[in-house]
Design a protein around this motif. Sequence first.
Motif, PDB file in Angstrom:
ATOM      1  N   LEU A   1      74.225  60.087  43.390  1.00  0.00           N
ATOM      2  CA  LEU A   1      75.486  59.268  43.746  1.00  0.00           C
ATOM      3  C   LEU A   1      76.573  58.918  43.358  1.00  0.00           C
ATOM      4  O   LEU A   1      77.749  58.743  43.106  1.00  0.00           O
ATOM      5  CB  LEU A   1      75.004  58.139  44.368  1.00  0.00           C
ATOM      6  CG  LEU A   1      76.354  57.111  45.499  1.00  0.00           C
ATOM      7  CD1 LEU A   1      76.672  58.257  46.587  1.00  0.00           C
ATOM      8  CD2 LEU A   1      75.600  55.875  45.973  1.00  0.00           C
ATOM      9  N   LEU A   2      76.184  58.346  41.929  1.00  0.00           N
ATOM     10  CA  LEU A   2      77.044  57.571  40.717  1.00  0.00           C
ATOM     11  C   LEU A   2      77.849  59.043  39.995  1.00  0.00           C
ATOM     12  O   LEU A   2      78.954  58.852  39.630  1.00  0.00           O
ATOM     13  CB  LEU A   2      76.033  56.910  40.212  1.00  0.00           C
ATOM     14  CG  LEU A   2      75.358  55.094  40.439  1.00  0.00           C
ATOM     15  CD1 LEU A   2      74.318  54.660  39.706  1.00  0.00           C
ATOM     16  CD2 LEU A   2      76.122  54.374  41.220  1.00  0.00           C
ATOM     17  N   GLU A   3      76.997  59.907  39.884  1.00  0.00           N
ATOM     18  CA  GLU A   3      77.584  61.069  39.719  1.00  0.00           C
ATOM     19  C   GLU A   3      78.260  61.459  40.524  1.00  0.00           C
ATOM     20  O   GLU A   3      79.468  62.498  40.012  1.00  0.00           O
ATOM     21  CB  GLU A   3      76.551  61.989  38.640  1.00  0.00           C
ATOM     22  CG  GLU A   3      75.104  61.673  38.223  1.00  0.00           C
ATOM     23  CD  GLU A   3      74.530  62.717  37.612  1.00  0.00           C
ATOM     24  OE1 GLU A   3      73.834  63.968  38.653  1.00  0.00           O
ATOM     25  OE2 GLU A   3      73.832  62.839  36.262  1.00  0.00           O
ATOM     26  N   LYS A   4      78.576  61.577  41.722  1.00  0.00           N
ATOM     27  CA  LYS A   4      79.314  62.085  42.170  1.00  0.00           C
ATOM     28  C   LYS A   4      80.656  61.341  42.508  1.00  0.00           C
ATOM     29  O   LYS A   4      81.975  61.582  42.454  1.00  0.00           O
ATOM     30  CB  LYS A   4      78.949  62.664  43.950  1.00  0.00           C
ATOM     31  CG  LYS A   4      78.381  63.160  43.797  1.00  0.00           C
ATOM     32  CD  LYS A   4      78.482  64.815  43.465  1.00  0.00           C
ATOM     33  CE  LYS A   4      77.574  65.792  43.418  1.00  0.00           C
ATOM     34  NZ  LYS A   4      77.548  66.822  43.199  1.00  0.00           N
ATOM     35  N   LEU A   5      80.437  59.769  42.609  1.00  0.00           N
ATOM     36  CA  LEU A   5      81.386  58.891  41.614  1.00  0.00           C
ATOM     37  C   LEU A   5      81.890  59.232  40.884  1.00  0.00           C
ATOM     38  O   LEU A   5      83.565  59.025  41.403  1.00  0.00           O
ATOM     39  CB  LEU A   5      80.751  57.038  42.309  1.00  0.00           C
ATOM     40  CG  LEU A   5      81.481  56.364  41.840  1.00  0.00           C
ATOM     41  CD1 LEU A   5      82.464  55.923  43.232  1.00  0.00           C
ATOM     42  CD2 LEU A   5      80.943  54.869  42.148  1.00  0.00           C
TER      43      LEU A   5
ATOM     44  N   VAL B   1      80.348  47.023  37.319  1.00  0.00           N
ATOM     45  CA  VAL B   1      79.640  47.324  38.107  1.00  0.00           C
ATOM     46  C   VAL B   1      78.942  46.054  38.333  1.00  0.00           C
ATOM     47  O   VAL B   1      78.431  45.475  37.612  1.00  0.00           O
ATOM     48  CB  VAL B   1      79.005  48.557  37.485  1.00  0.00           C
ATOM     49  CG1 VAL B   1      77.530  48.489  38.788  1.00  0.00           C
ATOM     50  CG2 VAL B   1      79.367  49.265  37.404  1.00  0.00           C
ATOM     51  N   VAL B   2      79.260  44.921  39.851  1.00  0.00           N
ATOM     52  CA  VAL B   2      78.372  44.326  40.303  1.00  0.00           C
ATOM     53  C   VAL B   2      77.435  44.993  41.839  1.00  0.00           C
ATOM     54  O   VAL B   2      77.880  45.326  42.980  1.00  0.00           O
ATOM     55  CB  VAL B   2      79.508  43.050  41.308  1.00  0.00           C
ATOM     56  CG1 VAL B   2      78.416  42.184  41.906  1.00  0.00           C
ATOM     57  CG2 VAL B   2      79.996  42.881  40.293  1.00  0.00           C
TER      58      VAL B   2
ATOM     59  N   VAL C   1      74.364  56.588  34.091  1.00  0.00           N
ATOM     60  CA  VAL C   1      75.512  57.433  34.398  1.00  0.00           C
ATOM     61  C   VAL C   1      76.584  56.058  33.735  1.00  0.00           C
ATOM     62  O   VAL C   1      78.282  56.821  33.445  1.00  0.00           O
ATOM     63  CB  VAL C   1      75.298  56.980  35.946  1.00  0.00           C
ATOM     64  CG1 VAL C   1      77.043  57.960  36.567  1.00  0.00           C
ATOM     65  CG2 VAL C   1      74.485  57.473  36.031  1.00  0.00           C
ATOM     66  N   PHE C   2      77.238  55.081  33.999  1.00  0.00           N
ATOM     67  CA  PHE C   2      77.487  54.443  33.235  1.00  0.00           C
ATOM     68  C   PHE C   2      78.145  53.412  32.172  1.00  0.00           C
ATOM     69  O   PHE C   2      77.693  52.274  31.756  1.00  0.00           O
ATOM     70  CB  PHE C   2      78.408  53.047  34.412  1.00  0.00           C
ATOM     71  CG  PHE C   2      78.671  53.724  35.936  1.00  0.00           C
ATOM     72  CD1 PHE C   2      79.507  55.950  35.287  1.00  0.00           C
ATOM     73  CD2 PHE C   2      78.773  53.402  37.044  1.00  0.00           C
ATOM     74  CE1 PHE C   2      79.714  55.687  36.527  1.00  0.00           C
ATOM     75  CE2 PHE C   2      78.732  54.329  38.005  1.00  0.00           C
ATOM     76  CZ  PHE C   2      79.597  55.150  38.420  1.00  0.00           C
ATOM     77  N   PRO C   3      77.147  53.962  31.207  1.00  0.00           N
ATOM     78  CA  PRO C   3      76.936  53.363  29.691  1.00  0.00           C
ATOM     79  C   PRO C   3      77.462  52.040  28.695  1.00  0.00           C
ATOM     80  O   PRO C   3      77.211  51.936  28.748  1.00  0.00           O
ATOM     81  CB  PRO C   3      76.901  54.468  28.858  1.00  0.00           C
ATOM     82  CG  PRO C   3      77.264  55.435  29.055  1.00  0.00           C
ATOM     83  CD  PRO C   3      77.317  54.849  30.969  1.00  0.00           C
ATOM     84  N   SER C   4      79.647  52.502  29.661  1.00  0.00           N
ATOM     85  CA  SER C   4      80.475  51.456  29.228  1.00  0.00           C
ATOM     86  C   SER C   4      81.167  50.341  29.893  1.00  0.00           C
ATOM     87  O   SER C   4      81.265  49.220  29.649  1.00  0.00           O
ATOM     88  CB  SER C   4      81.573  52.471  28.721  1.00  0.00           C
ATOM     89  OG  SER C   4      81.697  52.737  29.140  1.00  0.00           O
TER      90      SER C   4
END
Length: 266
Positions: A11-15, A27-28, A42-45
């Motif tokens: 899901l996060l990769e598609k986003l 991200v919350v 997927v969102f390390p930063s």
Amino acid sequence: MDETIASYTWLLEKLLEVMCGRQPSVVVTDGDESMCKDIREVFPSATHRLCAWHFEKNETSNVKEAALRERFNRWLFGDMIVDEFLMEWSDTVEEFGLEESLWANQVFYKKEMWVNAYLREKFCVGIRTTSWCEGVNAIAKNFLQSKGTLFELVQNLELMVKDYRNNELLAQFRTIDGIPVMTTSLESLERDAAETYTRAVFGDVRLEIERVAAVNLVRLGRSLTTKIYTLEDYGFSGRNVIVLFDINMGMMKCSCGRWCRNGYPC
């Protein structure tokens, strides 16, 4: 279909794909462990913060003492520095005997995700909860039905997006063409804020302008071109707030961090 690590990763990769590789800055989430692991990968930063509403609900279930719940709420919402939080946490662990508390140790391990002292300078535009996401879900339910076909699903999603964008255009129109009524005694400051911010944010800025009446100036200093204001809220003497202002550099910094966090001054 499920809440596994593999599903969240997909899901996060598609986003990330539909956002052209642009990662979110914040991200919350509600604290789901599978989601936490995937966000780190997927969102390390990105800054990952826990939803304040879900945290309070979790806190109420695990903390019975009212005084201890007040401490957690202060750490969750209060303006303080990291050293102040760590000192208070150490005193609280000793006072309430939390050394062997599994829940307390777990939330302390995640302190960077919920303690405001660690998040006060993160630009989150005032978002602390997942309620905005829940609001989108409520809108979607008005357009979607589980009995519909896949083709009807796509059509209804397009209608929903059109309705959503139309509301954004209306809000933008009111911001550009509407003139709000000035209600505070600092009219020039209020008028400038009305021209700078959207109508929704301007409402929050105006509340801060109204609170100026409750601020006392303790002293004013100067370092080169920077003015250093020491202030205190009425009724809270001794709890000083330091504000730095340099008109030449276009710089304003307050120890509360609201400018960095929300995008408007306190």
